[in-house]
Motif scaffolding. Sequence first.
Motif, PDB file in Angstrom:
ATOM      1  N   VAL A  48       0.885  -1.308  -0.029  1.00 22.71           N
ATOM      2  CA  VAL A  48      -0.063   0.026   0.057  1.00 22.71           C
ATOM      3  C   VAL A  48       0.822   1.291   0.026  1.00 22.71           C
ATOM      4  CG1 VAL A  48      -1.754   1.370   1.261  1.00 22.71           C
ATOM      5  CG2 VAL A  48      -2.016  -1.103   1.413  1.00 22.71           C
ATOM      6  N   SER A  49       1.781   1.155   0.892  1.00 19.02           N
ATOM      7  CA  SER A  49       2.737   2.581   1.052  1.00 19.02           C
ATOM      8  C   SER A  49       3.781   2.038   1.787  1.00 19.02           C
ATOM      9  CB  SER A  49       1.947   3.466   1.617  1.00 19.02           C
ATOM     10  OG  SER A  49       2.612   4.795   1.859  1.00 19.02           O
ATOM     11  N   CYS A  50       4.698   3.078   1.706  1.00 20.14           N
ATOM     12  CA  CYS A  50       6.135   3.067   2.460  1.00 20.14           C
ATOM     13  C   CYS A  50       6.709   4.148   2.611  1.00 20.14           C
ATOM     14  CB  CYS A  50       7.114   1.907   1.389  1.00 20.14           C
ATOM     15  SG  CYS A  50       8.647   1.694   2.481  1.00 20.14           S
ATOM     16  N   ILE A  51       7.514   4.223   3.960  1.00 19.27           N
ATOM     17  CA  ILE A  51       8.458   5.463   4.073  1.00 19.27           C
ATOM     18  C   ILE A  51       9.790   5.164   4.475  1.00 19.27           C
ATOM     19  CG2 ILE A  51       7.450   5.572   6.566  1.00 19.27           C
ATOM     20  CD1 ILE A  51       7.521   8.761   6.272  1.00 19.27           C
ATOM     21  N   SER A  52      10.647   5.918   3.724  1.00 22.16           N
ATOM     22  CA  SER A  52      11.951   5.321   4.029  1.00 22.16           C
ATOM     23  C   SER A  52      12.541   5.882   5.258  1.00 22.16           C
ATOM     24  CB  SER A  52      12.858   5.825   2.801  1.00 22.16           C
ATOM     25  OG  SER A  52      14.218   5.943   3.195  1.00 22.16           O
ATOM     26  N   ALA A  53      13.496   5.201   5.788  1.00 22.19           N
ATOM     27  CA  ALA A  53      14.431   5.550   6.757  1.00 22.19           C
ATOM     28  C   ALA A  53      15.443   6.545   6.619  1.00 22.19           C
ATOM     29  CB  ALA A  53      15.100   4.343   7.886  1.00 22.19           C
ATOM     30  N   ILE A  54      15.945   6.454   5.166  1.00 22.05           N
ATOM     31  CA  ILE A  54      17.006   6.925   4.818  1.00 22.05           C
ATOM     32  C   ILE A  54      16.833   8.557   4.618  1.00 22.05           C
ATOM     33  CG2 ILE A  54      18.985   7.173   3.072  1.00 22.05           C
ATOM     34  CD1 ILE A  54      18.322   4.066   2.543  1.00 22.05           C
ATOM     35  N   ASP A  55      15.843   8.754   3.972  1.00 25.08           N
ATOM     36  CA  ASP A  55      15.542  10.206   3.538  1.00 25.08           C
ATOM     37  C   ASP A  55      14.099  10.696   3.790  1.00 25.08           C
ATOM     38  OD1 ASP A  55      15.753   9.707  -0.071  1.00 25.08           O
ATOM     39  OD2 ASP A  55      14.449   8.886   1.422  1.00 25.08           O
ATOM     40  N   GLY A  56      13.106   9.511   4.111  1.00 28.47           N
ATOM     41  CA  GLY A  56      11.844   9.947   4.303  1.00 28.47           C
ATOM     42  C   GLY A  56      11.167  10.015   3.131  1.00 28.47           C
ATOM     43  N   SER A  57      11.634   9.464   1.867  1.00 30.45           N
ATOM     44  CA  SER A  57      10.799   9.066   0.644  1.00 30.45           C
ATOM     45  C   SER A  57       9.725   8.449   1.216  1.00 30.45           C
ATOM     46  CB  SER A  57      11.716   8.720  -0.219  1.00 30.45           C
ATOM     47  OG  SER A  57      12.768   9.228  -0.584  1.00 30.45           O
ATOM     48  N   THR A  58       8.472   8.688   0.262  1.00 27.96           N
ATOM     49  CA  THR A  58       7.348   8.235   0.591  1.00 27.96           C
ATOM     50  C   THR A  58       7.018   7.235  -0.868  1.00 27.96           C
ATOM     51  OG1 THR A  58       6.137   9.971  -0.097  1.00 27.96           O
ATOM     52  CG2 THR A  58       6.365   9.367   2.370  1.00 27.96           C
ATOM     53  N   TYR A  59       6.247   6.219  -0.709  1.00 28.61           N
ATOM     54  CA  TYR A  59       5.686   5.279  -2.114  1.00 28.61           C
ATOM     55  C   TYR A  59       4.237   4.986  -1.835  1.00 28.61           C
ATOM     56  CZ  TYR A  59      10.776   5.410  -2.201  1.00 28.61           C
ATOM     57  OH  TYR A  59      12.105   5.642  -2.199  1.00 28.61           O
ATOM     58  N   TYR A  60       3.585   4.796  -2.737  1.00 27.52           N
ATOM     59  CA  TYR A  60       2.235   4.359  -2.748  1.00 27.52           C
ATOM     60  C   TYR A  60       1.884   3.663  -3.922  1.00 27.52           C
ATOM     61  CZ  TYR A  60       1.924   8.511   0.536  1.00 27.52           C
ATOM     62  OH  TYR A  60       2.163   9.425   1.461  1.00 27.52           O
ATOM     63  N   ALA A  61       0.924   2.806  -3.586  1.00 26.70           N
ATOM     64  CA  ALA A  61       0.483   2.008  -4.591  1.00 26.70           C
ATOM     65  C   ALA A  61      -0.570   3.005  -5.453  1.00 26.70           C
ATOM     66  CB  ALA A  61      -0.567   0.925  -4.356  1.00 26.70           C
ATOM     67  N   ASP A  62      -0.958   2.627  -6.963  1.00 26.71           N
ATOM     68  CA  ASP A  62      -1.520   3.487  -7.668  1.00 26.71           C
ATOM     69  C   ASP A  62      -2.983   3.514  -7.370  1.00 26.71           C
ATOM     70  OD1 ASP A  62       0.084   2.538 -10.830  1.00 26.71           O
ATOM     71  OD2 ASP A  62       0.581   3.971  -9.477  1.00 26.71           O
ATOM     72  N   SER A  63      -3.452   2.439  -6.616  1.00 27.60           N
ATOM     73  CA  SER A  63      -4.914   2.443  -6.085  1.00 27.60           C
ATOM     74  C   SER A  63      -5.215   3.394  -4.760  1.00 27.60           C
ATOM     75  CB  SER A  63      -5.183   1.099  -5.712  1.00 27.60           C
ATOM     76  OG  SER A  63      -4.262   0.685  -4.795  1.00 27.60           O
ATOM     77  N   VAL A  64      -3.909   3.837  -4.431  1.00 29.77           N
ATOM     78  CA  VAL A  64      -4.313   4.768  -2.960  1.00 29.77           C
ATOM     79  C   VAL A  64      -3.569   5.949  -2.893  1.00 29.77           C
ATOM     80  CG1 VAL A  64      -4.475   2.546  -1.590  1.00 29.77           C
ATOM     81  CG2 VAL A  64      -2.494   3.949  -1.592  1.00 29.77           C
ATOM     82  N   ALA A  65      -2.741   6.282  -4.203  1.00 32.25           N
ATOM     83  CA  ALA A  65      -2.254   7.565  -4.387  1.00 32.25           C
ATOM     84  C   ALA A  65      -3.191   8.494  -4.469  1.00 32.25           C
ATOM     85  CB  ALA A  65      -1.510   7.564  -5.600  1.00 32.25           C
ATOM     86  N   GLY A  66      -2.758   9.762  -3.833  1.00 32.65           N
ATOM     87  CA  GLY A  66      -3.796  10.803  -3.449  1.00 32.65           C
ATOM     88  C   GLY A  66      -4.908  10.689  -2.539  1.00 32.65           C
ATOM     89  N   ARG A  67      -5.188   9.637  -1.938  1.00 28.26           N
ATOM     90  CA  ARG A  67      -5.805   9.456  -0.961  1.00 28.26           C
ATOM     91  C   ARG A  67      -5.225   9.036   0.330  1.00 28.26           C
ATOM     92  NH1 ARG A  67      -9.426   5.277  -1.192  1.00 28.26           N
ATOM     93  NH2 ARG A  67      -8.100   3.963  -2.470  1.00 28.26           N
ATOM     94  N   PHE A  68      -4.248   8.161   0.373  1.00 28.36           N
ATOM     95  CA  PHE A  68      -3.898   7.814   1.669  1.00 28.36           C
ATOM     96  C   PHE A  68      -2.295   8.674   1.927  1.00 28.36           C
ATOM     97  CE2 PHE A  68      -5.069   3.072   1.876  1.00 28.36           C
ATOM     98  CZ  PHE A  68      -6.497   3.577   1.564  1.00 28.36           C
ATOM     99  N   THR A  69      -1.819   8.924   3.027  1.00 29.77           N
ATOM    100  CA  THR A  69      -0.553   9.678   3.510  1.00 29.77           C
ATOM    101  C   THR A  69      -0.020   8.762   4.397  1.00 29.77           C
ATOM    102  OG1 THR A  69      -1.547  11.762   2.664  1.00 29.77           O
ATOM    103  CG2 THR A  69       0.456  11.977   3.914  1.00 29.77           C
ATOM    104  N   ILE A  70       1.344   8.542   4.361  1.00 29.02           N
ATOM    105  CA  ILE A  70       2.246   8.081   5.167  1.00 29.02           C
ATOM    106  C   ILE A  70       2.934   8.961   5.707  1.00 29.02           C
ATOM    107  CG2 ILE A  70       3.701   7.189   3.574  1.00 29.02           C
ATOM    108  CD1 ILE A  70       4.119   4.670   5.467  1.00 29.02           C
TER     109      ILE A  70
END
Length: 125
Positions: A48-70
């Motif tokens: 669904v989503s992920c947040i990096s420990a290195i630089d705080g980058s965030t990643y989202y599945a297409d199905s939740v992008a724009g609706r979910f925030t990590i």
Amino acid sequence: EVQLVESGGGLVQAGGSLRLSCAASGVTFSDYAIGWFRQAPGKEIEGVSCISAIDGSTYYADSVAGRFTISRDNAKNTVYLQMNSLNAEDTAVYYCAADSTENGGWDDEGVYDYWGQGTQVTVSS
């Protein structure tokens, strides 16, 4: 002992919001990327989503992008998943997981070292 504990799941109407939390103990939390996965009945687990420990980058599945925030609060050893505009397709058990190396794809469940027990999210239409 490493523990990840999810909370915040529940029943919500379509269009509503929930905020999931993933609290970690037994690890140096700031060293771990944290991912959220979900599994609906009869379906494969999906990232669904992920947040990096290195630089705080965030990643989202297409199905939740724009609706979910990590987001993460390293001082509280907690990662949050804010879920807005929920729909029936978001119904699933949601799991958080910790990855110490960030060497694989964020949505590959095989790269994660530790998993929580899951929290149920049910969206009524």
